[in-house]
Write an enzyme that holds these catalytic residues in place. Structure first.
Site, PDB file in Angstrom:
ATOM      1  N   LYS A  86       0.888  -1.278  -0.035  1.00 49.31           N
ATOM      2  CA  LYS A  86       0.067  -0.003  -0.161  1.00 49.31           C
ATOM      3  C   LYS A  86       0.788   1.431   0.038  1.00 49.31           C
ATOM      4  O   LYS A  86       2.182   0.933   0.200  1.00 49.31           O
ATOM      5  CB  LYS A  86      -1.012  -0.074   1.304  1.00 49.31           C
ATOM      6  CG  LYS A  86       0.081   0.035   2.389  1.00 49.31           C
ATOM      7  CD  LYS A  86      -0.810  -0.240   3.648  1.00 49.31           C
ATOM      8  CE  LYS A  86      -0.154  -0.058   4.891  1.00 49.31           C
ATOM      9  NZ  LYS A  86      -0.814  -0.448   6.391  1.00 49.31           N
ATOM     10  N   ARG A 111     -10.561   0.580  15.181  1.00 49.43           N
ATOM     11  CA  ARG A 111     -10.508   1.188  14.050  1.00 49.43           C
ATOM     12  C   ARG A 111     -11.552   0.314  13.147  1.00 49.43           C
ATOM     13  O   ARG A 111     -12.509   0.488  13.517  1.00 49.43           O
ATOM     14  CB  ARG A 111      -8.860   0.949  13.224  1.00 49.43           C
ATOM     15  CG  ARG A 111      -8.711   1.982  12.224  1.00 49.43           C
ATOM     16  CD  ARG A 111      -7.340   1.765  11.920  1.00 49.43           C
ATOM     17  NE  ARG A 111      -6.843   0.650  11.059  1.00 49.43           N
ATOM     18  CZ  ARG A 111      -5.442   0.730  10.812  1.00 49.43           C
ATOM     19  NH1 ARG A 111      -4.649   1.781  10.926  1.00 49.43           N
ATOM     20  NH2 ARG A 111      -5.001  -0.616  10.123  1.00 49.43           N
ATOM     21  N   TYR A 146      13.005  32.367   1.658  1.00 45.37           N
ATOM     22  CA  TYR A 146      12.030  33.014   2.232  1.00 45.37           C
ATOM     23  C   TYR A 146      11.930  33.209   3.583  1.00 45.37           C
ATOM     24  O   TYR A 146      12.289  32.541   4.378  1.00 45.37           O
ATOM     25  CB  TYR A 146      10.662  32.060   2.030  1.00 45.37           C
ATOM     26  CG  TYR A 146      10.375  32.000   0.366  1.00 45.37           C
ATOM     27  CD1 TYR A 146      10.383  33.105  -0.351  1.00 45.37           C
ATOM     28  CD2 TYR A 146      10.311  30.706  -0.307  1.00 45.37           C
ATOM     29  CE1 TYR A 146       9.738  33.247  -1.859  1.00 45.37           C
ATOM     30  CE2 TYR A 146       9.748  30.635  -1.420  1.00 45.37           C
ATOM     31  CZ  TYR A 146       9.613  31.831  -2.545  1.00 45.37           C
ATOM     32  OH  TYR A 146       9.301  31.475  -3.473  1.00 45.37           O
ATOM     33  N   MET A 162       8.903  25.234  -2.615  1.00 37.90           N
ATOM     34  CA  MET A 162       8.098  24.241  -3.323  1.00 37.90           C
ATOM     35  C   MET A 162       9.115  23.200  -4.274  1.00 37.90           C
ATOM     36  O   MET A 162       8.834  22.082  -4.256  1.00 37.90           O
ATOM     37  CB  MET A 162       7.064  24.820  -4.241  1.00 37.90           C
ATOM     38  CG  MET A 162       6.030  23.841  -4.783  1.00 37.90           C
ATOM     39  SD  MET A 162       4.989  24.798  -5.985  1.00 37.90           S
ATOM     40  CE  MET A 162       4.050  25.791  -4.806  1.00 37.90           C
TER      41      MET A 162
HETATM   42  C1  LIG Z   1       0.012  -1.338   6.904  1.00 42.97           C
HETATM   43  C2  LIG Z   1      -0.611  -2.460   7.590  1.00 42.97           C
HETATM   44  C3  LIG Z   1       0.173  -3.504   7.833  1.00 42.97           C
HETATM   45  C4  LIG Z   1       1.776  -3.331   7.738  1.00 42.97           C
HETATM   46  O1  LIG Z   1       2.141  -2.586   8.868  1.00 42.97           O
HETATM   47  P1  LIG Z   1       3.777  -2.530   9.066  1.00 42.97           P
HETATM   48  O2  LIG Z   1       3.997  -1.774  10.434  1.00 42.97           O
HETATM   49  O3  LIG Z   1       4.123  -1.621   7.718  1.00 42.97           O
HETATM   50  O4  LIG Z   1       4.408  -3.728   8.856  1.00 42.97           O
HETATM   51  C5  LIG Z   1      -0.249  -4.707   8.572  1.00 42.97           C
HETATM   52  N1  LIG Z   1      -1.785  -4.781   8.502  1.00 42.97           N
HETATM   53  C6  LIG Z   1      -2.580  -3.792   7.953  1.00 42.97           C
HETATM   54  C7  LIG Z   1      -4.139  -3.971   8.238  1.00 42.97           C
HETATM   55  C8  LIG Z   1      -1.995  -2.661   7.561  1.00 42.97           C
HETATM   56  O5  LIG Z   1      -2.856  -1.571   7.310  1.00 42.97           O
END
Ligand SMILES: *Cc1c(COP(=O)(O)O)cnc(C)c1O
Length: 369
Positions: A34, A132, A262, A310
């Protein structure tokens, strides 16, 4: 191209294979890709991970799923994030495993599975204390009912997520979650469901406890050679995968007692040799590094002078010899014998290494070396 990211295929492969050895053959490795593979480049990293022998991949969204499917049609993929109800049909054509925490989602998937006479693989997200996404034990029957109603829905996995592993050395809360998870899984199995995959470990938990591996681990940051936090014992030899580079676009001498940039936040205290870099917060180079961070030029540290703009950053090269136009500057990673680790940059920006690499603009080219 004045800024780019080099991805070490060797190091990424090393990290994946080292960790695969640790978890053993009975546990599935489902690395998280991700956040554009934590900023490292989704397609590039997915390809290398698959070659290195990963069993599964964990993505966030349908968009991620589509991107991975373009390079590989077979590898099992777990979607960790929310999929809109009107995107479920599209997602199904790409054969993912869904993580589900809503009856609405499950009912919709059930309908589609029935219409299309197709098996759909579901992992239920169980609440164990992170608060969550999650299903509470008292509501589980509503979900199990839908699996009975739609036999093409396959309960392939049970998942949960730790709240407090990497931020502490006191793991009592995590231990409680582990116990709750085990109990919750038992409850579901007692109700007549045999579930193949159980998983709740991220990187920190996976390095700490064999007992939390079950039969799948969703490691993220570890694969990129970064540690989840200072509190996690560095028990494995990991190798950082990313080097972020730019070039020098001007070299100038600035007299003593002159302001740079700046807001006039920096005033020279001596005659200063300055290099200008074509990099800024647009690229994901955090403005909080202003007057605080440094870059590597000729293997030496050059301090950031004034505010990060930027697309422009100024650095001090007074004490570095023989620097010329278009010489490389390393923002993150090794140059010569010195190194700027993501953790150090994170400390300058008052954040975590995760955010440092993930925030790097996706448009910047990632190159495999
Ligand atoms: C991002 C994520 C992980 C991995 O987390 P790390 O700390 O990078 O190993 C595992 N499970 C879920 C549900 C996540 O969102």
């Amino acid at each position: 191209m004045t800024t780019w990211i080099e991805i070490s295929a060797t190091n990424l492969k090393h990290n994946i294979q080292t960790f695969k050895k640790i978890i053993g053959e009975k546990t599935i490795l489902a690395p998280a890709v991700k956040g554009n593979a934590y900023g490292h480049g989704l397609e590039i990293c997915a390809k290398i991970m698959i070659k290195a022998g990963t069993d599964f991949l964990s993505v966030f969204s349908v968009e991620d799923l589509e991107r991975v499917r373009k390079i590989n049609t077979k590898i099992p993929i777990l979607i960790l994030g929310y999929v809109k109800l009107n995107e479920l049909k599209k997602a199904i054509t790409l054969n993912p495993n869904f993580v589900v925490w809503n009856t609405e989602t499950l009912e919709n998937l059930g309908q589609i599975a029935k219409e299309q006479k197709k098996e759909i693989f579901i992992h239920l997200k169980l609440e164990t204390g992170n608060h969550r996404y999650g299903i509470d034990p008292e509501n589980i029957d509503k979900y199990l009912k839908l699996f009975r109603k739609y036999p093409n829905l396959k309960l392939a996995g049970l998942a949960s997520h730790f709240a407090n592993v990497e931020d502490t050395t006191d793991h009592s809360y995590a231990e409680q979650q582990l116990q709750k998870f085990t109990n919750f899984c038992d409850l579901i199995e007692q109700k007549g469901f045999k579930v193949k995959l159980k998983h709740l470990s991220n990187s920190a938990a996976a390095t700490l406890w064999k007992k939390a591996h079950f039969n799948l681990v969703r490691t993220g940051i570890l694969n990129y050679g970064l540690w989840p936090s200072q509190e996690v014992f560095k028990t494995i030899n990991l190798k950082p995968v990313m080097t972020w580079k730019t070039i020098i676009s001007q070299i100038r001498e600035i007299p003593e007692n002159e302001y740079i940039g700046y807001g006039c936040t920096y005033k020279t205290t001596r005659k200063t040799k300055m290099a200008v870099l074509p990099i800024g917060y647009y690229d994901g180079y955090d403005r909080k590094l202003s007057n605080k961070g440094c870059v590597l030029i000729k293997g030496k540290r050059a301090k950031i002078l004034g505010r990060i703009c930027m697309n422009v950053t100024m650095v001090d090269i007074t004490d570095i010899k023989n620097v010329k136009l278009e010489d490389e500057a390393v923002l993150l990673g090794k140059q010569g014998t010195d190194e700027i680790p993501a953790e150090e940059m994170a400390s300058w920006a008052n954040t975590i290494n995760y955010e440092i690499t993930t925030r790097i603009n996706e448009k910047i080219e990632r190159i495999v070396v």
